[in-house]
Enzyme design. Structure first.
Site, PDB file in Angstrom:
ATOM      1  N   ASP A 195       0.831  -0.907  -0.099  1.00  0.00           N
ATOM      2  CA  ASP A 195       0.088   0.273   0.186  1.00  0.00           C
ATOM      3  C   ASP A 195       0.829   1.495   0.309  1.00  0.00           C
ATOM      4  O   ASP A 195       0.721   2.020   0.190  1.00  0.00           O
ATOM      5  CB  ASP A 195      -0.526   0.151   0.845  1.00  0.00           C
ATOM      6  CG  ASP A 195      -0.677  -0.131   2.835  1.00  0.00           C
ATOM      7  OD1 ASP A 195       0.545  -0.259   2.196  1.00  0.00           O
ATOM      8  OD2 ASP A 195      -1.153  -0.126   3.568  1.00  0.00           O
ATOM      9  N   SER A 196       2.193   1.021   0.066  1.00  0.00           N
ATOM     10  CA  SER A 196       2.602   2.734  -0.253  1.00  0.00           C
ATOM     11  C   SER A 196       2.804   3.058  -1.696  1.00  0.00           C
ATOM     12  O   SER A 196       3.624   3.893  -1.527  1.00  0.00           O
ATOM     13  CB  SER A 196       4.488   2.048  -0.146  1.00  0.00           C
ATOM     14  OG  SER A 196       4.631   0.803  -0.968  1.00  0.00           O
ATOM     15  N   ASP A 234      -0.704  -6.642  -0.044  1.00  0.00           N
ATOM     16  CA  ASP A 234      -1.335  -5.284   1.337  1.00  0.00           C
ATOM     17  C   ASP A 234      -3.043  -4.932   1.066  1.00  0.00           C
ATOM     18  O   ASP A 234      -3.455  -4.637   0.520  1.00  0.00           O
ATOM     19  CB  ASP A 234      -0.571  -4.036   1.015  1.00  0.00           C
ATOM     20  CG  ASP A 234       0.302  -3.732   2.444  1.00  0.00           C
ATOM     21  OD1 ASP A 234       0.635  -4.716   2.688  1.00  0.00           O
ATOM     22  OD2 ASP A 234       1.117  -2.992   2.160  1.00  0.00           O
ATOM     23  N   LYS A 264      -1.360  -8.878   3.113  1.00  0.00           N
ATOM     24  CA  LYS A 264      -0.625  -8.917   4.774  1.00  0.00           C
ATOM     25  C   LYS A 264      -0.978  -7.450   5.159  1.00  0.00           C
ATOM     26  O   LYS A 264      -2.260  -7.412   4.460  1.00  0.00           O
ATOM     27  CB  LYS A 264       1.053  -8.269   3.921  1.00  0.00           C
ATOM     28  CG  LYS A 264       1.633  -7.403   4.870  1.00  0.00           C
ATOM     29  CD  LYS A 264       3.492  -7.369   4.277  1.00  0.00           C
ATOM     30  CE  LYS A 264       3.483  -5.553   3.746  1.00  0.00           C
ATOM     31  NZ  LYS A 264       3.259  -3.868   4.931  1.00  0.00           N
ATOM     32  N   GLU A 266      -0.889  -5.409   9.042  1.00  0.00           N
ATOM     33  CA  GLU A 266      -0.042  -4.075   9.744  1.00  0.00           C
ATOM     34  C   GLU A 266      -0.600  -4.820  11.429  1.00  0.00           C
ATOM     35  O   GLU A 266      -2.245  -4.655  10.988  1.00  0.00           O
ATOM     36  CB  GLU A 266       0.597  -3.220   9.403  1.00  0.00           C
ATOM     37  CG  GLU A 266       0.850  -2.720   7.919  1.00  0.00           C
ATOM     38  CD  GLU A 266       0.803  -1.653   7.428  1.00  0.00           C
ATOM     39  OE1 GLU A 266       0.380  -0.340   8.822  1.00  0.00           O
ATOM     40  OE2 GLU A 266       1.326  -0.660   6.638  1.00  0.00           O
ATOM     41  N   GLU A 333      10.094  -3.593   9.561  1.00  0.00           N
ATOM     42  CA  GLU A 333      10.295  -2.086   9.326  1.00  0.00           C
ATOM     43  C   GLU A 333      10.685  -1.610  10.314  1.00  0.00           C
ATOM     44  O   GLU A 333       9.453  -1.622  11.460  1.00  0.00           O
ATOM     45  CB  GLU A 333       8.828  -1.885   8.807  1.00  0.00           C
ATOM     46  CG  GLU A 333       9.280  -0.652   8.403  1.00  0.00           C
ATOM     47  CD  GLU A 333       8.259   0.212   7.318  1.00  0.00           C
ATOM     48  OE1 GLU A 333       7.440  -0.728   7.033  1.00  0.00           O
ATOM     49  OE2 GLU A 333       8.629   0.757   6.691  1.00  0.00           O
TER      50      GLU A 333
HETATM   51  O1  KIV Z   1       3.989  -0.784   1.763  1.00  0.00           O
HETATM   52  C1  KIV Z   1       4.660  -1.609   1.285  1.00  0.00           C
HETATM   53  O2  KIV Z   1       5.626  -1.044   0.724  1.00  0.00           O
HETATM   54  C2  KIV Z   1       5.483  -2.088   2.549  1.00  0.00           C
HETATM   55  C3  KIV Z   1       6.755  -2.509   2.537  1.00  0.00           C
HETATM   56  C4  KIV Z   1       7.436  -1.264   2.873  1.00  0.00           C
HETATM   57  C5  KIV Z   1       6.868  -3.938   3.579  1.00  0.00           C
HETATM   58  O3  KIV Z   1       4.324  -2.698   3.670  1.00  0.00           O
END
Ligand code: KIV
Length: 416
Positions: A195-196, A234, A264, A266, A333
């Site tokens: 989600d970056s 994510d 994924k 968090e 992270e």
């Molecule tokens: O969203 C993302 O790119 C991430 C990485 C920084 C691990 O969660």
């Protein structure tokens, strides 16, 4: 006639008498040059279209005076003589003969590319290359073949297997088709559609505005570019925190609509019910601890986490809880390296670090960071393996100048 060129030629067959097809192909190739070595015969599963018979594959190291296009023509004629029928792409075939490596320069013609773009991702081709020419460098990347590892058949169990074997796991983020096609041609183990993308692609100040639909849109493009890669997607902010039901519904959509392999999430103890429910539903989960960008507002900025004894203890017990809940890996992270090492040692699931030091089981980086696409972004934990911003600026300015000076298009680039 040119100087002799060395080639690695691979054969595949899954229709008719497979051994007889291989034998006929080898006899035909012997007439085109000298066969220096034959690999063992491998039996492999079809990759893209699964509902067809297993293949017999074999590789040959050959020296020939034919240049690559001449050799290709001769091999196509040989395929026809053996009786190859025209069917759907990647479908069953009497014989398939491909040139996968040559000692000559790379070839980039419409009907022939050497090395073939997907060589590195195919386990059986890597096996044959290792047997016949392990000291050869891949002509596109310069990496010696014996060092190339693939991502073609990665599944969640391979993460733990790699950790047990002491093999480090490489993960990179990816958000679109063009980059996915390139990542798919490397030995990177897994892709994270992070989600970056809220920052990197959408230009947001953080990841909080990203939606499930955004993630699905990008993950679908990535899957199309990397059909065989292990892809983790994510779950964005507020798509799983509220309830187990919401988490199941949104993760289900992501898996169904994108063809991803895992999601994924968090967080630690607060989201354990969600992790357990997803795992029970058959959805593989990667955890994410330490600096979790969706908690940016709570953290009050981009800060290393787990620095106090109490915070370190919480992070460690969160990791152990995720491990017991069935997460197959966890991203750590921006945490101190000694704490990351403790997590790695305490858990059977691999710990994948980003700003977590070297004593973990793998690393993940944001693709635009490692490619150096933003000259103004250089956090301590990023290594820039390229300086693409400079290359891109140079290319764009070159184009603009050529248009202004009427140097583009040339006659060669014009239809008559
Ligand atoms: O969203 C993302 O790119 C991430 C990485 C920084 C691990 O969660």
């Amino acid at each position: 006639m040119q100087q002799p060129t060395e080639y690695i030629i691979v054969l595949g067959t899954n229709v008719g008498d497979r051994q007889a097809n291989l034998d006929q192909a080898i006899a035909g190739i012997a007439a085109l040059g000298e066969i220096l070595q034959k690999s063992q015969v491998l039996e492999t599963l079809p990759i893209l279209i699964r509902a067809q018979g297993r293949f017999l594959n074999q590789g040959l190291r050959v020296v020939s005076r034919l240049n690559p296009p001449e050799l290709l023509d001769a091999l196509l004629a040989l395929e026809a003589r053996i009786g190859r029928q025209k069917r759907i792409k990647n479908g069953p075939r009497e014989i398939d003969i491909d040139i996968v490596w040559s000692s000559a320069e790379p070839v980039n013609l419409p009907n022939l590319r050497i090395p073939h773009p997907y060589n590195r991702a195919r386990e059986w081709i890597r096996q044959i290359m290792n047997e016949l020419k392990s000291d050869a460098a891949d002509s596109e990347t310069g990496v010696v073949w014996s060092r190339i590892r693939g991502n073609a058949l990665m599944n969640i169990h391979d993460f733990a297997k790699k950790k047990l074997a002491g093999e480090k796991i490489s993960v990179v983020t990816c958000y679109d088709h063009a980059f996915a096609r390139l990542v798919a041609r490397t030995s990177i183990d897994a892709i994270l559609v992070g989600d970056s993308l809220g920052n990197v692609i959408q230009g947001g100040a953080n990841t909080l505005g990203v939606t499930v639909d955004d993630m699905i849109y990008h993950a679908r493009a990535v899957r199309r570019g990397a059909p065989q890669a292990f892809i983790v997607v994510d779950m964005p902010f507020m798509s799983y925190q509220m309830s187990v039901e919401k988490a199941l519904e949104n993760a289900g959509r992501i898996i169904k609509e994108t063809g991803a392999d895992a999601v994924k999430l968090e967080g630690g103890s607060a989201i354990l019910p969600q992790v357990r429910a997803l795992v029970a539903a058959g959805i593989p989960v990667m955890g994410h601890l330490g600096f979790t960008p969706q908690s940016l507002l709570a953290f009050g900025g981009y800060k290393v986490q787990g620095k106090t004894d109490a915070a370190a203890e919480t992070l460690l017990s969160d990791a152990e809880a995720l491990n017991s809940a069935g997460a197959f890996a966890v991203v750590l992270e921006m945490v101190p390296a000694p704490l990351a090492e403790k997590v790695s040692k305490a858990c059977t699931m691999p710990a994948i670090g980003i700003g977590a030091g070297a004593a973990v089981d793998g690393q993940v980086l944001v693709i635009t960071d490692l490619l150096g696409m933003d000259p103004d972004f250089a956090p301590r934990f990023v290594r820039k393996y390229a300086n693409l911003s400079q290359d891109i600026l140079k290319a764009l300015e070159g184009y603009a100048a050529d248009v202004r000076d009427t140097k583009f298009p040339s006659d060669k680039e014009t239809f008559h």
